[in-house]
Write an enzyme that holds these catalytic residues in place. Structure first.
Site, PDB file in Angstrom:
ATOM      1  N   GLN A  72       0.852  -1.191   0.000  1.00  0.00           N
ATOM      2  CA  GLN A  72       0.000   0.000   0.000  1.00  0.00           C
ATOM      3  C   GLN A  72       0.886   1.238   0.000  1.00  0.00           C
ATOM      4  OE1 GLN A  72      -2.574   1.637   3.318  1.00  0.00           O
ATOM      5  NE2 GLN A  72      -4.195   0.945   1.931  1.00  0.00           N
ATOM      6  N   CYS A 103      -6.871   6.957   5.324  1.00  0.00           N
ATOM      7  CA  CYS A 103      -6.299   7.161   6.654  1.00  0.00           C
ATOM      8  C   CYS A 103      -6.976   8.330   7.376  1.00  0.00           C
ATOM      9  CB  CYS A 103      -4.796   7.426   6.540  1.00  0.00           C
ATOM     10  SG  CYS A 103      -3.998   7.599   8.154  1.00  0.00           S
ATOM     11  N   LYS A 145      -8.019   2.511  -1.741  1.00  0.00           N
ATOM     12  CA  LYS A 145      -8.828   2.346  -0.526  1.00  0.00           C
ATOM     13  C   LYS A 145      -9.294   3.723  -0.089  1.00  0.00           C
ATOM     14  CE  LYS A 145      -9.863   0.391   3.677  1.00  0.00           C
ATOM     15  NZ  LYS A 145      -8.775   0.136   4.631  1.00  0.00           N
ATOM     16  N   ASN A 206     -15.155  -3.037   3.453  1.00  0.00           N
ATOM     17  CA  ASN A 206     -14.311  -3.004   4.640  1.00  0.00           C
ATOM     18  C   ASN A 206     -15.098  -2.386   5.799  1.00  0.00           C
ATOM     19  OD1 ASN A 206     -11.581  -0.978   5.780  1.00  0.00           O
ATOM     20  ND2 ASN A 206     -11.917  -3.098   6.297  1.00  0.00           N
ATOM     21  N   ASP A 208     -16.129  -3.743  10.130  1.00  0.00           N
ATOM     22  CA  ASP A 208     -16.929  -4.614  11.001  1.00  0.00           C
ATOM     23  C   ASP A 208     -16.987  -6.059  10.516  1.00  0.00           C
ATOM     24  OD1 ASP A 208     -17.311  -2.314  12.400  1.00  0.00           O
ATOM     25  OD2 ASP A 208     -19.433  -2.069  11.912  1.00  0.00           O
ATOM     26  N   GLY A 230      -9.281  -5.921   8.617  1.00  0.00           N
ATOM     27  CA  GLY A 230      -8.255  -5.254   9.404  1.00  0.00           C
ATOM     28  C   GLY A 230      -8.262  -5.725  10.836  1.00  0.00           C
ATOM     29  N   ARG A 231      -8.913  -4.972  11.715  1.00  0.00           N
ATOM     30  CA  ARG A 231      -8.855  -5.230  13.155  1.00  0.00           C
ATOM     31  C   ARG A 231      -9.376  -6.612  13.547  1.00  0.00           C
ATOM     32  NH1 ARG A 231     -12.450  -0.824  15.376  1.00  0.00           N
ATOM     33  NH2 ARG A 231     -13.455  -1.100  13.351  1.00  0.00           N
TER      34      ARG A 231
END
Length: 376
Positions: A72, A103, A145, A206, A208, A230-231
């Site tokens: 990225q 971001c 993104k 992207n 949840d 991600g998380r």
């Protein structure tokens, strides 16, 4: 179900989201060992790469199993982004480049970067054009993104999707939150579905995705071509095993519930890989941040957790892991719950002076930092 990005075929439509200080070569290898997908390197800055910044170049480390190198790239200046894209293709053998326009970190948005940049539609188009043009001779697909917008009054994702398609971008990933929301609240999957209807390039969803069933539901509800995770994988690299199984064979029987013994084996493997890349002392220090995520919901005592968070050698880690109860079952109450940072919405998104006055910005490249935070 596979994902097509230009000439690149990803066997499972799952992408690991770049996360600063997390998605290094060791973590990507750990996830890759669990299941197929596209594993993206930590975000690097285009100016840092072009100017030969040592820290930036050190982040471009790839595991021997990474046959598809994905990076990225952050940038606010079309010239730097174009040059950086060519360097990635020509010198680093990268097979996929993703551009970060999502971001939400204040030090990035105050410079007009990340999730703030798509407000400048003309500038966004120039950056995407430069990246696509530089990567095209190498047959390397460029994706982007982004987020829904700066805030609810300054929505950009539909325009961003149109511009991405017009400039030859292979796919667009949408995090269903605004910059102002950061990681708080609930992701808007309806926006992802709306973007799918708005463009003719693949849209990745992207936000949840905590379990494999969340990913399948997102694709079914929105029509997205794949998901970006991600998380949800923090302290749970086996999520990629579930995701691969769900998209290959369906949800029946997909629920990896490792006991604490199996989790401790994964922890040891993670620390071992970090040590291989960074040296044992630095690798173990880097591992410390992951302890809380791995043990979330387990009964491991506070003193033991504290000691694990101070570990400085693999031998010490082995002694501490031996104190865990290997038979303790996985805490099913943690399934489907948020992981990692959440926080509260920002009162105000920090932007350059007068940023919102002009929604085009063509020909007005923003000065780039050599180093910036990542996220999306």
């Amino acid at each position: 179900m596979s994902l097509q990005l230009g000439s690149l075929t990803v066997d499972v439509p799952v992408v690991l989201a770049p996360m600063a200080g997390i998605t290094n070569a060791a973590f990507r290898r750990l996830c890759l060992e669990q299941g197929a997908g596209l594993y993206v390197c930590e975000m690097i800055t285009s100016r840092g790469l072009v100017e030969g910044d040592a820290t930036t170049k050190s982040m471009l480390a790839f595991d021997e199993l990474e046959t598809v190198r994905s990076v990225q790239l952050y940038g606010t200046d079309p010239v730097y982004v174009g040059k950086a894209a060519e360097i990635l293709c020509a010198d680093f053998g990268v097979a996929h480049i993703d551009l970060n326009f999502g971001c939400p970190v204040p030090k990035v948005t105050r410079k007009g970067g990340g999730g703030a940049l798509p407000w400048k539609r003309g500038l966004l188009g120039e950056i995407l054009t430069a990246a696509v043009k530089a990567a095209e001779p190498y047959d390397v697909p460029v994706t982007m993104k982004t987020r829904k917008g700066i805030d609810d009054d300054h929505i950009t994702y539909l325009d961003a999707g149109r511009i991405a398609e017009e400039t030859g971008v292979a796919a667009i990933a949408l995090h269903g939150r605004t910059v102002q929301q950061a990681y708080s609240g609930q992701a808007d999957w309806d926006a992802i579905g709306e973007l799918v209807q708005h463009v003719n390039i693949p849209v990745l969803g992207n936000g949840d995705i905590w379990e494999a069933r969340d990913a399948v539901r997102m694709v079914e509800e929105t029509g997205a071509a794949g998901v970006v995770v991600g998380r949800g994988c923090l302290g749970r690299p086996w999520l990629f095993r579930d995701l691969a199984a769900a998209f290959t064979d369906g949800l029946d029987g997909v629920a990896t519930l490792p006991n604490l013994g199996e989790v401790s084996v994964m922890m040891r493997r993670h620390a071992e890989l970090l040590s291989q890349y960074m040296g044992e002392e630095k690798g173990c220090k880097e591992f410390r941040k992951h302890v809380t995520w791995y043990l979330k919901g387990f009964r491991a005592g506070g003193a033991l957790r504290h000691s694990l968070a101070l570990v400085s050698s693999l031998a010490a880690l082995d002694e501490l892991l031996a104190e865990l109860d290997p038979a303790e079952p996985f805490p099913v109450g943690e399934l489907g719950t948020p992981r990692g940072r959440q926080g509260a919405p920002r009162k105000k998104v920090v932007l350059p002076e007068g940023w919102l006055d002009d929604a085009d910005g063509a020909g007005c490249a923003v000065t780039e930092e050599v180093d910036s935070s990542s996220g999306g």
